[in-house]
Design a protein around this motif. Structure first.
Motif, PDB file in Angstrom:
ATOM      1  N   ALA A   1       0.392  -1.695  -0.019  1.00 45.77           N
ATOM      2  CA  ALA A   1       0.010  -0.364   0.048  1.00 45.77           C
ATOM      3  C   ALA A   1       0.617   1.008   0.114  1.00 45.77           C
ATOM      4  CB  ALA A   1      -0.808   0.383   0.789  1.00 45.77           C
ATOM      5  N   MET A   2       2.021   0.790   0.619  1.00 43.40           N
ATOM      6  CA  MET A   2       3.514   2.007   0.634  1.00 43.40           C
ATOM      7  C   MET A   2       4.418   2.661  -0.699  1.00 43.40           C
ATOM      8  SD  MET A   2       3.765   2.368   4.423  1.00 43.40           S
ATOM      9  CE  MET A   2       4.678   4.010   4.528  1.00 43.40           C
ATOM     10  N   SER A   3       4.470   1.661  -1.206  1.00 46.80           N
ATOM     11  CA  SER A   3       5.013   1.314  -2.330  1.00 46.80           C
ATOM     12  C   SER A   3       4.392   2.349  -3.499  1.00 46.80           C
ATOM     13  CB  SER A   3       5.259  -0.560  -2.847  1.00 46.80           C
ATOM     14  OG  SER A   3       3.923  -0.994  -3.191  1.00 46.80           O
ATOM     15  N   SER A   4       5.869   2.464  -4.319  1.00 40.97           N
ATOM     16  CA  SER A   4       5.638   3.492  -5.275  1.00 40.97           C
ATOM     17  C   SER A   4       6.398   3.189  -6.711  1.00 40.97           C
ATOM     18  CB  SER A   4       6.448   4.946  -5.056  1.00 40.97           C
ATOM     19  OG  SER A   4       7.903   4.834  -5.819  1.00 40.97           O
ATOM     20  N   PRO A   5       5.938   3.885  -7.717  1.00 38.59           N
ATOM     21  CA  PRO A   5       6.264   2.909  -9.103  1.00 38.59           C
ATOM     22  C   PRO A   5       7.745   2.818  -9.053  1.00 38.59           C
ATOM     23  CG  PRO A   5       4.453   4.256  -9.214  1.00 38.59           C
ATOM     24  CD  PRO A   5       4.873   4.545  -8.142  1.00 38.59           C
ATOM     25  N   PHE A   6       8.543   3.823  -9.033  1.00 36.27           N
ATOM     26  CA  PHE A   6      10.258   3.937  -8.283  1.00 36.27           C
ATOM     27  C   PHE A   6      10.363   2.879  -7.894  1.00 36.27           C
ATOM     28  CE2 PHE A   6      10.258   8.402  -9.605  1.00 36.27           C
ATOM     29  CZ  PHE A   6       9.962   8.772 -10.907  1.00 36.27           C
ATOM     30  N   ASP A   7       9.987   1.870  -7.083  1.00 36.08           N
ATOM     31  CA  ASP A   7      10.129   0.779  -6.466  1.00 36.08           C
ATOM     32  C   ASP A   7      10.647   0.134  -7.219  1.00 36.08           C
ATOM     33  OD1 ASP A   7      10.448   1.952  -3.693  1.00 36.08           O
ATOM     34  OD2 ASP A   7       8.435   1.434  -2.842  1.00 36.08           O
TER      35      ASP A   7
END
Length: 341
Positions: free
Chosen positions: A4-10
């Protein structure tokens, strides 16, 4: 971090951790054959190192350049409204048509060296945000553009040369370098398409304004890319990553193309180990950038055209290096006496 907290950059960062390294056994095989070829050891200079580089990243004891490909990514930039280019933004569409008609310099170079050529239109009629006052891209669209660049080599190749086209993008590249490396905007800004002194001042002012506007968010190289970059630079970064995963060596073009590699290098220096610099551009502080990312250019021709032209010329040298290594006779085959011990 939870999903839920991850971003596309991850996803990009995780991808980088999975990249293969060089194949040392393939390099040793090239070196062993090189010692048997009908020439004094080391006499072909950097051509011998190029053959080793190809072997390392193709993971082939006999490297090939049978399907070389030049990919040019084209995009437009909102910062052109600040008068940073000698040419109007409509040149973007006109140059795409010129590429399609076979009328550009890159068309002739590819034809001369037997190189495949593809051009990718990255929404060229929709400029990215003006970096002096807005983000160039949001995170999702930046990653999507990187993914597009990764798909660009899906047809298969054994050597990739990357280039770009986009009015205003030398200003964009200068802003990226200023964000990554610091120093004055004047150091990184060049004349691009040939701006006069007043145009050069506008370019410097635009880079200074962009850095001031985004300064609080420029510690992460991927944030630098999305805030200050362009679609062509994001796509080139994606192509570089995909090439590494598919074991395809990469030749970088000039000042703008190198900015995509510089972003990846800033994430982790080894990310661009499979890349070489095709040439030293006459634009801006390209030599400074190449020194920082540890690349020695193959050619120094005073070029600053972009559109993959320097990388394509360098691909001719790489083709020659592979052919020499593969097809030269050995001492035994030619009946030539070896060096006395």
């Amino acid at each position: 971090m939870s999903d839920a907290m991850s971003s596309p950059f991850d996803d990009i960062r995780r991808l980088i951790t999975t990249m293969p390294g060089p194949d040392e056994a393939a390099v040793e095989a090239v070196q062993a054959r090189d010692r048997q070829l009908t020439k004094p050891a080391g006499s072909l200079g950097r051509l011998e190192r190029i053959a080793e580089w190809l072997a390392a990243w193709q993971a082939k004891p006999t490297p090939t350049v049978d399907r070389p490909l030049v990919c040019v990514f084209a995009a437009s930039h909102g910062v052109t409204a600040k008068g940073v280019s000698a040419f109007p933004s409509e040149v973007n569409r006109q140059m795409l048509e010129n590429f399609a008609a076979g009328g550009a310099a890159i068309n002739q170079i590819c034809a001369a060296y037997g190189l495949g050529f593809k051009v990718f239109d990255l929404a060229i009629d929709m400029p990215t945000g003006d970096i002096t006052e807005a983000d160039a891209m949001d995170e999702k669209s930046c990653v999507a553009t990187m993914a597009f660049g990764m798909e660009a080599i899906a047809g298969g190749t054994d050597l990739l040369a990357i280039g770009e086209m986009g009015i205003g993008n030398t200003t964009i590249a200068a802003a990226i370098y200023t964000a990554l490396y610091g120093g004055s905007a004047e150091h990184w800004v060049g004349r691009g398409t040939g701006v006069d002194d007043e145009g050069l001042k506008r370019k410097v002012a635009a880079v200074e304004a962009a850095i001031a506007h985004h300064n609080a968010s420029l510690k992460d190289p991927l944030e630098v890319l999305r805030r200050l970059g362009g679609r062509e630079i994001a796509a080139m970064a994606g192509a570089i990553l995909a090439a590494r995963l598919q074991r395809i060596p990469v030749i970088l073009d000039g000042y703008v193309a190198t900015s995509a590699a510089a972003v990846l290098h800033a994430i982790h220096p080894s990310t661009i180990d499979h890349c070489i610099a095709g040439h030293l551009s006459a634009e801006g502080a390209h030599q400074d950038v190449l020194t920082r990312i540890g690349k020695v250019p193959l050619l120094v021709l005073g070029m600053r055209l972009g559109e993959g032209s320097g990388a394509a010329l360098a691909a001719g040298l790489v083709k020659a290096a592979a052919a020499v290594h593969r097809d030269m006779a050995t001492f035994g085959q030619a009946g030539v006496s070896e060096r006395l011990s």
